[in-house]
Design a protein around this motif. Structure first.
Motif, short mmCIF file in Angstrom:
data_model
loop_
_atom_site.label_atom_id
_atom_site.label_comp_id
_atom_site.label_asym_id
_atom_site.label_seq_id
_atom_site.Cartn_x
_atom_site.Cartn_y
_atom_site.Cartn_z
N GLN A 1 47.14 44.14 48.83
CA GLN A 1 45.75 43.67 48.93
C GLN A 1 45.33 42.97 47.63
O GLN A 1 44.68 41.92 47.65
CB GLN A 1 44.82 44.87 49.19
N ILE A 2 45.75 43.56 46.51
CA ILE A 2 45.42 42.95 45.21
C ILE A 2 46.07 41.57 45.09
O ILE A 2 45.44 40.60 44.65
CB ILE A 2 45.86 43.87 44.06
N LEU A 3 47.34 41.48 45.49
CA LEU A 3 48.05 40.21 45.40
C LEU A 3 47.45 39.16 46.34
O LEU A 3 47.38 37.98 46.00
CB LEU A 3 49.53 40.41 45.70
N LEU A 4 47.01 39.59 47.52
CA LEU A 4 46.36 38.65 48.44
C LEU A 4 45.06 38.11 47.85
O LEU A 4 44.77 36.91 47.93
CB LEU A 4 46.09 39.33 49.78
N ILE A 5 44.28 39.01 47.26
CA ILE A 5 43.02 38.56 46.63
C ILE A 5 43.32 37.62 45.46
O ILE A 5 42.68 36.57 45.30
CB ILE A 5 42.21 39.78 46.17
N VAL B 1 42.16 33.74 45.14
CA VAL B 1 41.38 33.26 44.00
C VAL B 1 42.12 32.13 43.29
O VAL B 1 41.54 31.08 42.96
CB VAL B 1 41.08 34.41 43.02
N MET B 2 43.43 32.33 43.06
CA MET B 2 44.21 31.30 42.39
C MET B 2 44.32 30.04 43.24
O MET B 2 44.35 28.92 42.72
CB MET B 2 45.61 31.83 42.04
N GLY B 3 44.37 30.21 44.57
CA GLY B 3 44.42 29.04 45.44
C GLY B 3 43.14 28.22 45.35
O GLY B 3 43.18 26.99 45.27
N CYS B 4 42.00 28.91 45.36
CA CYS B 4 40.72 28.19 45.22
C CYS B 4 40.64 27.51 43.86
O CYS B 4 40.21 26.34 43.75
CB CYS B 4 39.56 29.16 45.40
N ILE C 1 52.56 34.97 40.41
CA ILE C 1 52.30 36.01 41.41
C ILE C 1 53.51 36.93 41.55
O ILE C 1 53.38 38.16 41.61
CB ILE C 1 51.94 35.36 42.76
N LEU C 2 54.71 36.36 41.60
CA LEU C 2 55.92 37.19 41.70
C LEU C 2 56.09 38.06 40.47
O LEU C 2 56.45 39.25 40.58
CB LEU C 2 57.15 36.29 41.88
N ALA C 3 55.83 37.48 39.30
CA ALA C 3 55.95 38.27 38.07
C ALA C 3 54.91 39.38 38.04
O ALA C 3 55.20 40.53 37.66
CB ALA C 3 55.79 37.36 36.85
N ALA C 4 53.66 39.07 38.46
CA ALA C 4 52.61 40.09 38.50
C ALA C 4 52.97 41.19 39.49
O ALA C 4 52.75 42.38 39.21
CB ALA C 4 51.27 39.45 38.89
N ARG C 5 53.53 40.81 40.65
CA ARG C 5 53.94 41.82 41.63
C ARG C 5 55.00 42.75 41.06
O ARG C 5 54.92 43.98 41.21
CB ARG C 5 54.47 41.12 42.89
#
Length: 472
Positions: free
Chosen positions: A171-175, A179-182, A27-31
């Protein structure tokens, strides 16, 4: 803490930690990657708008057909009329330090009320790019000052709102995180089931090991072979261990029973003669001789038992290069002194092998002693050796009594003797010792016996014993 004590839980805990680290890192790398892409796209958009305005300014006024020249206001009017800004993009035209015109979209509050930024941009003489940060939002801008021959000075500003873009990114990172959490929770549940399936054979191994004590019926249990290659190999190894334990316990039980039975006889004889020793004074020398003879027999029995016990140790053999023809000639010379028989030294193989000379001598001499006990003076005993398919055969052949097929199956067991040999003074360990020496060399003992042909014992040995037979 009990939950974390099981292997399954520990694996899942470490797996959870690794996946959490990988997810957070992803997630950090994607951000960071998306932020760089946003900055690059905004920089490209700013440069493109400035470049388009430059081309228009250097061209002709579509209304008059003449170059714009010093008429900067006309250039602003034409550009703003033709250009449609993107979302969160703003155009700002400054003329003589004042706002001349703006893009159709309402300017953000940061541009409407920040007079210091307007004054600073109006005073520029070179292109400048940067960010304007206010408590309300952050703008990325690029300023293009226009030089003319007249006293008027124009400045063209293109600005982008980073606040909205970054809000979209959040918003994209939250989504993505949701999704990754599920997916992570589903993966953990699947991993819990998969780990349970993988470790099921190990749990079965543990339960089987706990249930085994010393009873033979418990050692008959076997674990079904299933699972991956490593688990299947572990299961096979465990089942093999159970088989060896079963054989070891059975051998131990038989050994104790046979040894106690064999030792009980001389002990009873000695005790009986000790009781008579004080009553029959005239027979004392004979009684002492009988007790000494029984004690010697017990000593030989104990030595043979110790030898068989040592046969399973890695230092049982003292390996050297052995010249087979010299070994057989020496054994032949020793064998003739055992008893008067028709002795013959048959074929002798002139080959060298790796083996223990003393143990091989002991094995062949045991076979000759066994042959003597089953023959008469007029019978023939033949010894010899030959090389067959890279294996050395050492044999002892006698023309005396034969061994029945039923006895051939048990004659190499400890304390086992054929019915005809009950008159022998041995304890029935000689052939067991021969087999132990052959096995230690990585070989076997073969027996062939039939009426009219006699009996032949053959040691079949490799030219070199297996590595685990050498001394450590």
């Amino acid at each position: 803490m009990h939950f974390l004590s099981s292997t399954r839980s520990r694996i899942l805990t470490w797996l959870t930690a690794l996946i959490c680290l990988a997810t957070a890192g992803s997630i950090l790398a994607a951000r960071q990657i998306l932020l760089l892409q946003i900055d690059d796209s905004i920089d490209s958009a700013l440069a493109q708008e400035i470049e388009e305005f430059q081309r228009l300014l250097n061209g002709f006024n579509p209304t008059t057909g003449e170059p714009f020249g010093d008429d900067v206001g006309a250039a602003f009017d034409v550009f703003l009329a033709r250009s449609v800004p993107e979302d969160d993009e703003y155009f700002l035209a400054l003329l003589d330090g004042e706002i001349y015109a703006t893009s159709p979209i309402a300017l953000p509050e940061a541009l409407q009320f920040d007079d210091s930024a307007i004054a600073r941009w109006s005073a520029l003489s070179q292109v400048q790019q940067g960010q304007l940060k206010t408590p309300m939002e952050t703008l990325a801008y690029k300023v293009y000052p226009i030089e003319t021959a007249s006293a008027s000075k124009g400045v063209f500003v293109v600005a982008f709102s980073l606040t909205n873009r970054r809000q979209e990114l959040r918003q994209i990172l939250l989504i993505m995180s949701a999704v990754m959490g599920c997916a992570f929770l589903l993966a953990l549940m699947a991993a819990w089931l998969v780990i349970g399936q993988v470790l099921a054979p190990l749990e079965l191994l543990t339960e089987t090991a706990r249930s085994i004590k010393s009873a033979d019926d418990e050692l008959d249990q076997r674990i079904p072979v299933r699972g991956t290659r490593e688990i299947a190999a572990l299961t096979d190894t465990f089942n093999d261990m159970l088989s060896r334990l079963r054989a070891s316990f059975a051998s131990q039980r038989n050994f104790i029973n046979d040894a106690s039975h064999e030792l009980q006889t001389p002990i009873t004889v000695i005790q009986g003669h000790l009781e008579l020793l004080g009553k029959e004074q005239g027979d004392r020398p004979k009684t002492l001789w009988l007790m000494q003879d029984e004690l010697k027999r017990m000593s030989r029995l104990v030595k043979d038992l110790l030898l068989l016990a040592r046969a399973e140790r890695p230092d049982f053999l003292d390996l050297t290069m052995v010249q087979v023809d010299e070994l057989m000639e020496t054994i032949y010379a020793k064998a003739q002194a055992i008893a008067p028989r028709q002795w013959h030294l048959a074929q002798v193989a002139k080959v060298r092998i790796v083996g223990d000379r003393d143990r091989l001598t002991q094995a062949v001499m045991n076979l000759t002693q066994n042959a003597v006990e089953h023959t008469q003076p007029e019978d023939t005993i033949e010894i010899g050796s030959r090389l067959v398919n890279q294996q050395i055969h050492l044999w002892v052949h006698n023309s005396g009594s034969t061994v029945s097929p039923a006895d051939q199956a048990r004659i190499f067991q400890r304390f086992a003797r054929a019915p005809a040999s009950r008159r022998s003074e041995g304890a029935g360990l000689g052939l067991a010792i021969v087999q132990a020496i052959a096995n230690a060399h990585g070989g076997t003992v073969a027996l062939a016996s039939s009426p009219g042909k006699g009996t032949i014992f053959t040691l079949v040995l490799p030219l070199e014993p297996p590595q685990d037979s050498a001394q450590p």
